[in-house]
Design an enzyme around this catalytic site. Structure first.
Site, PDB file in Angstrom:
ATOM      1  N   LYS A  68       0.826  -1.211   0.000  1.00  0.00           N
ATOM      2  CA  LYS A  68       0.000   0.000   0.000  1.00  0.00           C
ATOM      3  C   LYS A  68       0.864   1.266   0.000  1.00  0.00           C
ATOM      4  O   LYS A  68       0.501   2.282  -0.594  1.00  0.00           O
ATOM      5  CB  LYS A  68      -0.956   0.010   1.185  1.00  0.00           C
ATOM      6  CG  LYS A  68      -2.290  -0.584   0.845  1.00  0.00           C
ATOM      7  CD  LYS A  68      -2.335  -2.084   0.828  1.00  0.00           C
ATOM      8  CE  LYS A  68      -2.442  -2.765  -0.479  1.00  0.00           C
ATOM      9  NZ  LYS A  68      -2.476  -4.238  -0.397  1.00  0.00           N
ATOM     10  N   GLY A 132       9.215 -21.451  16.958  1.00  0.00           N
ATOM     11  CA  GLY A 132       8.391 -22.161  17.922  1.00  0.00           C
ATOM     12  C   GLY A 132       7.913 -23.481  17.326  1.00  0.00           C
ATOM     13  O   GLY A 132       7.545 -23.533  16.152  1.00  0.00           O
ATOM     14  N   GLY A 198      -0.505 -14.415 -12.933  1.00  0.00           N
ATOM     15  CA  GLY A 198      -1.596 -14.400 -11.953  1.00  0.00           C
ATOM     16  C   GLY A 198      -2.287 -13.050 -11.897  1.00  0.00           C
ATOM     17  O   GLY A 198      -1.679 -12.057 -11.507  1.00  0.00           O
ATOM     18  N   GLY A 288      -0.745 -17.195  -5.937  1.00  0.00           N
ATOM     19  CA  GLY A 288      -1.452 -17.542  -4.703  1.00  0.00           C
ATOM     20  C   GLY A 288      -0.492 -17.917  -3.590  1.00  0.00           C
ATOM     21  O   GLY A 288       0.732 -17.905  -3.770  1.00  0.00           O
ATOM     22  N   ARG A 289      -1.058 -18.223  -2.439  1.00  0.00           N
ATOM     23  CA  ARG A 289      -0.252 -18.553  -1.267  1.00  0.00           C
ATOM     24  C   ARG A 289      -0.734 -19.868  -0.668  1.00  0.00           C
ATOM     25  O   ARG A 289      -1.879 -20.252  -0.847  1.00  0.00           O
ATOM     26  CB  ARG A 289      -0.333 -17.409  -0.243  1.00  0.00           C
ATOM     27  CG  ARG A 289       0.244 -16.110  -0.807  1.00  0.00           C
ATOM     28  CD  ARG A 289       0.112 -14.955   0.175  1.00  0.00           C
ATOM     29  NE  ARG A 289       0.890 -15.141   1.377  1.00  0.00           N
ATOM     30  CZ  ARG A 289       2.196 -14.915   1.497  1.00  0.00           C
ATOM     31  NH1 ARG A 289       2.889 -14.471   0.460  1.00  0.00           N
ATOM     32  NH2 ARG A 289       2.813 -15.100   2.635  1.00  0.00           N
ATOM     33  N   HIS A 461     -23.304  15.433   2.486  1.00  0.00           N
ATOM     34  CA  HIS A 461     -23.127  15.845   1.089  1.00  0.00           C
ATOM     35  C   HIS A 461     -22.065  16.934   1.001  1.00  0.00           C
ATOM     36  O   HIS A 461     -22.058  17.829   1.835  1.00  0.00           O
ATOM     37  CB  HIS A 461     -24.451  16.394   0.551  1.00  0.00           C
ATOM     38  CG  HIS A 461     -24.325  16.930  -0.840  1.00  0.00           C
ATOM     39  ND1 HIS A 461     -24.218  16.108  -1.935  1.00  0.00           N
ATOM     40  CD2 HIS A 461     -24.253  18.211  -1.305  1.00  0.00           C
ATOM     41  CE1 HIS A 461     -24.117  16.851  -3.026  1.00  0.00           C
ATOM     42  NE2 HIS A 461     -24.125  18.124  -2.671  1.00  0.00           N
TER      43      HIS A 461
HETATM   44  C1  LIG Z   1       1.927  -8.547  -1.495  1.00  0.00           C
HETATM   45  C2  LIG Z   1       0.814  -8.864  -0.526  1.00  0.00           C
HETATM   46  C3  LIG Z   1      -0.159  -7.925  -0.274  1.00  0.00           C
HETATM   47  C4  LIG Z   1      -1.189  -8.196   0.617  1.00  0.00           C
HETATM   48  N1  LIG Z   1      -2.117  -7.234   0.838  1.00  0.00           N
HETATM   49  C5  LIG Z   1      -3.131  -7.480   1.704  1.00  0.00           C
HETATM   50  C6  LIG Z   1      -4.094  -6.475   1.988  1.00  0.00           C
HETATM   51  O1  LIG Z   1      -4.043  -5.360   1.463  1.00  0.00           O
HETATM   52  N2  LIG Z   1      -5.066  -6.761   2.883  1.00  0.00           N
HETATM   53  C7  LIG Z   1      -5.161  -7.999   3.488  1.00  0.00           C
HETATM   54  O2  LIG Z   1      -6.077  -8.201   4.285  1.00  0.00           O
HETATM   55  N3  LIG Z   1      -4.270  -8.953   3.244  1.00  0.00           N
HETATM   56  C8  LIG Z   1      -3.250  -8.734   2.366  1.00  0.00           C
HETATM   57  N4  LIG Z   1      -2.311  -9.697   2.143  1.00  0.00           N
HETATM   58  C9  LIG Z   1      -2.467 -10.990   2.848  1.00  0.00           C
HETATM   59  C10 LIG Z   1      -1.967 -10.858   4.281  1.00  0.00           C
HETATM   60  O3  LIG Z   1      -0.626 -10.458   4.265  1.00  0.00           O
HETATM   61  C11 LIG Z   1      -2.143 -12.176   5.013  1.00  0.00           C
HETATM   62  O4  LIG Z   1      -3.490 -12.599   4.935  1.00  0.00           O
HETATM   63  C12 LIG Z   1      -1.760 -12.029   6.483  1.00  0.00           C
HETATM   64  O5  LIG Z   1      -0.425 -11.616   6.618  1.00  0.00           O
HETATM   65  C13 LIG Z   1      -1.960 -13.342   7.230  1.00  0.00           C
HETATM   66  O6  LIG Z   1      -1.643 -13.163   8.572  1.00  0.00           O
HETATM   67  P1  LIG Z   1      -1.112 -14.353   9.494  1.00  0.00           P
HETATM   68  O7  LIG Z   1      -0.805 -13.736  10.804  1.00  0.00           O
HETATM   69  O8  LIG Z   1      -2.046 -15.484   9.416  1.00  0.00           O
HETATM   70  O9  LIG Z   1       0.222 -14.850   8.775  1.00  0.00           O
HETATM   71  P2  LIG Z   1       1.597 -14.099   8.445  1.00  0.00           P
HETATM   72  O10 LIG Z   1       1.385 -12.661   8.232  1.00  0.00           O
HETATM   73  O11 LIG Z   1       2.214 -14.892   7.359  1.00  0.00           O
HETATM   74  O12 LIG Z   1       2.434 -14.228   9.782  1.00  0.00           O
HETATM   75  C14 LIG Z   1       2.874 -15.461  10.276  1.00  0.00           C
HETATM   76  C15 LIG Z   1       4.101 -15.221  11.109  1.00  0.00           C
HETATM   77  O13 LIG Z   1       4.414 -16.425  11.786  1.00  0.00           O
HETATM   78  C16 LIG Z   1       5.817 -16.644  11.688  1.00  0.00           C
HETATM   79  N5  LIG Z   1       6.034 -18.076  11.841  1.00  0.00           N
HETATM   80  C17 LIG Z   1       5.655 -19.094  11.030  1.00  0.00           C
HETATM   81  N6  LIG Z   1       5.991 -20.280  11.552  1.00  0.00           N
HETATM   82  C18 LIG Z   1       6.617 -20.023  12.729  1.00  0.00           C
HETATM   83  C19 LIG Z   1       7.201 -20.825  13.719  1.00  0.00           C
HETATM   84  N7  LIG Z   1       7.158 -22.167  13.652  1.00  0.00           N
HETATM   85  N8  LIG Z   1       7.782 -20.213  14.783  1.00  0.00           N
HETATM   86  C20 LIG Z   1       7.795 -18.864  14.891  1.00  0.00           C
HETATM   87  N9  LIG Z   1       7.239 -18.054  13.974  1.00  0.00           N
HETATM   88  C21 LIG Z   1       6.662 -18.623  12.915  1.00  0.00           C
HETATM   89  C22 LIG Z   1       6.173 -16.104  10.320  1.00  0.00           C
HETATM   90  O14 LIG Z   1       7.557 -15.829  10.223  1.00  0.00           O
HETATM   91  C23 LIG Z   1       5.335 -14.847  10.289  1.00  0.00           C
HETATM   92  O15 LIG Z   1       6.000 -13.779  10.888  1.00  0.00           O
HETATM   93  C24 LIG Z   1      -1.257  -9.444   1.273  1.00  0.00           C
HETATM   94  C25 LIG Z   1      -0.261 -10.403   1.051  1.00  0.00           C
HETATM   95  C26 LIG Z   1       0.766 -10.117   0.169  1.00  0.00           C
HETATM   96  C27 LIG Z   1       1.829 -11.152  -0.053  1.00  0.00           C
END
Ligand SMILES: Cc1cc2nc3c(=O)[nH]c(=O)nc-3n(C[C@H](O)[C@H](O)[C@H](O)COP(=O)(O)OP(=O)(O)OC[C@H]3O[C@@H](n4cnc5c(N)ncnc54)[C@H](O)[C@@H]3O)c2cc1C
Length: 485
Positions: A68, A132, A198, A288-289, A461
């Site tokens: 962003k 972890g 994509g 995708g992810r 408005h």
């Molecule tokens: C380019 C891009 C743009 C995006 N834009 C948007 C947007 O505008 N709006 C939106 O809603 N979503 C957006 N997303 C999606 C969003 O980033 C994810 O949905 C969100 O980050 C998911 O959150 P999370 O906490 O589940 O996982 P993550 O953000 O992936 O965080 C997980 C964390 O856990 C840590 N971790 C993993 N395994 C372990 C372990 N075993 N021990 C310790 N730490 C660990 C990782 O290192 C990471 O820091 C975007 C994604 C990308 C790639």
């Protein structure tokens, strides 16, 4: 971040709650649990490209926030060149300083991730930076970044390990030529020719950002339809707008290979017309992810993954193993930061014995292109397929005084409501600040509002929000500022 991880190996610490993962799902869960007077540790292993650890996960470090920041800067640059003269502002000698743009973006990210450290401190969360791993019996093995290892125990463990980009076998990552979305946010020169595999949310946002800075952008999408998960009226308008902006979007294009040759990437793909070739300077793979659970679960924990690798949970994010929960991108549902955040808050409240529930039917989605695209609830085609009688109302931004004043008249707001009880079933907006406007629709749907409820709500408005008001009026052919059809 100050951690306790210098204690001797084998020392055991116990907490009420341990959250593994400090992204937008994990860190709010930890904070809410602490607000609920529970002792909490949040473990996160994220390291940035320069090796510095940071909380905030994908979203703050490599996703939502840097994308962003870059979209904002590139949109300003684009408007300066294309729009300012219309406003009567003559500018000469405009120059792009990409290094400064990237520096600002990095500053935004740093401020946000350091903010989490302050929030943890304020709430009393113990932040632990390192890996972890869930062990059987609600114990967690924590390995700090310096290799020190200790075993922690908790009454509850919340898994929030997030997701990782999917690699395309036919176009494996090869830095700096073939990159994922993180790589595409960090280009230090504007690629003359950029390929994006994509046409999803991330591909379109990245393609738009670099297009505004002058890249010739080609987007290859394997599916035959554009944004097939959105309302058809919305996706048609979006495709028209993106083409107008010069994004070359090729649908039904299946990539079969990509090779780096002479400082360029040669891409092979097939479409309805047969075998095709595309030569670009940089290629972004944004297909995708996938859920990320590497080394997260020791044998014997009982936590199960589904066939796609997501941690199995019920609607309250319980894994089925007593007091082990999972939230965010590593579980089913849309991969969105706000979805993960609400799951985190819900779980922290449930753990504390409070009320907690997620309304999965009312999760907004936003694509931060220009115009922005935002929606919540069901598309018109979904309602049609359900067989429930419905009515729709739309209002074009062309008829909005505020949009005209802003010189941003593309797009419309659309509401789908039930014909029987008038309940709002879906709202779809393409236009200026659609991502902000959708919040009203989310609130309305959360309260099961009817289109008449919105019709009878006074909107200031001239505001863009009047478009949502007028779209609601249009549902019953009572729009004042547009011709009712
Ligand atoms: C380019 C891009 C743009 C995006 N834009 C948007 C947007 O505008 N709006 C939106 O809603 N979503 C957006 N997303 C999606 C969003 O980033 C994810 O949905 C969100 O980050 C998911 O959150 P999370 O906490 O589940 O996982 P993550 O953000 O992936 O965080 C997980 C964390 O856990 C840590 N971790 C993993 N395994 C372990 C372990 N075993 N021990 C310790 N730490 C660990 C990782 O290192 C990471 O820091 C975007 C994604 C990308 C790639």
């Amino acid at each position: 971040m100050a951690t306790d991880d210098k204690r001797p190996q084998g020392a055991t610490d116990s907490f009420d709650v341990i959250v593994i993962g400090g992204g937008p799902a994990g860190y709010p869960c930890a904070i809410r649990a602490a607000q609920n007077k529970l002792s909490v540790a949040c473990i996160d292993e994220w390291k940035n490209k320069d090796g510095t650890p940071a909380f905030g996960g994908t979203c703050l470090n490599a996703g939502c926030i840097p994308s962003k920041a870059l979209l904002e800067s590139t949109e300003l640059y684009h408007r300066l060149q294309e729009e300012f003269a219309t406003h009567g502002i003559k500018v000469s000698g405009t120059q792009l300083d990409l290094a400064q743009m990237q520096k600002r973006k990095a500053g935004v990210v740093r401020a946000m991730t350091q903010g989490i450290v302050a929030l943890f401190k304020g709430a009393g969360v113990t932040g632990l930076q390192g890996h972890g791993r869930l062990l059987p019996g609600r114990r967690v093995e924590f390995t700090a970044h310096d290799g020190t290892r200790r075993t922690l125990s908790a009454r509850h463990v919340v898994l929030a390990s997030g997701s990782a980009p999917i690699e395309l076998k036919s176009a494996p990552f090869k830095d700096p030529y073939i990159v994922d979305s993180w790589g595409a946010l960090d280009f230090d020169t504007v690629p003359k020719r950029l390929g994006v595999i994509g046409a999803g949310v991330i591909g379109l946002e990245l393609g738009s950002a670099w297009r505004r800075l002058g890249s010739e952008v080609t987007v290859l999408e394997a599916l035959p339809d554009f944004l097939p998960f959105t309302d058809e009226q919305l996706s048609r308008e979006a495709l028209r707008q993106f083409k107008k902006q010069g994004l070359n979007i090729r649908l039904g294009a299946r990539v079969s290979g990509a090779e780096v040759k002479d400082n360029a990437v040669e891409v092979r793909y097939s479409d309805a017309a047969g075998e095709q070739r595309l030569s670009v300077d940089r290629l972004v793979v944004a297909i995708g992810r996938r859920p990320y659970t590497k080394d997260l679960l020791a044998p014997g924990t009982g936590v199960q993954l589904d066939e796609r690798g997501f941690i199995k949970v019920d609607e309250s994010c319980r894994t089925g193993v007593e007091n082990i929960w999972a939230i965010g991108d590593c579980v089913r549902g849309p991969m969105l930061a706000h979805k993960g955040k609400e799951e985190g808050v819900m779980v922290a409240d449930l753990i504390a014995g409070h009320y907690g529930e997620m309304n999965y039917k009312v999760i907004p989605s936003v694509i931060y292109t220009a115009p922005e695209i935002a929606w919540v609830g069901l598309t018109e085609q979904e309602v049609k397929a359900s067989g429930r009688p419905y009515k729709t109302g739309t209002f074009p931004f062309l008829a909005s005084g505020r949009a005209r004043a802003m010189e941003q008249t593309s797009g419309f707001a659309k509401i789908v409501a039930a014909r029987d009880d008038d309940e709002i079933l879906g709202v779809h907006i393409i236009g200026p600040l659609a991502g902000e406007l959708i919040a009203e629709a989310v609130l309305a749907m959360e309260y099961s509002a009817s289109s008449e409820d919105l019709q009878r709500t006074i909107h200031a408005h001239p505001t863009l929000a009047e478009a949502v008001h007028e779209a609601a009026l249009s549902v019953d052919k009572r729009s004042i500022d547009s011709i009712n059809r």
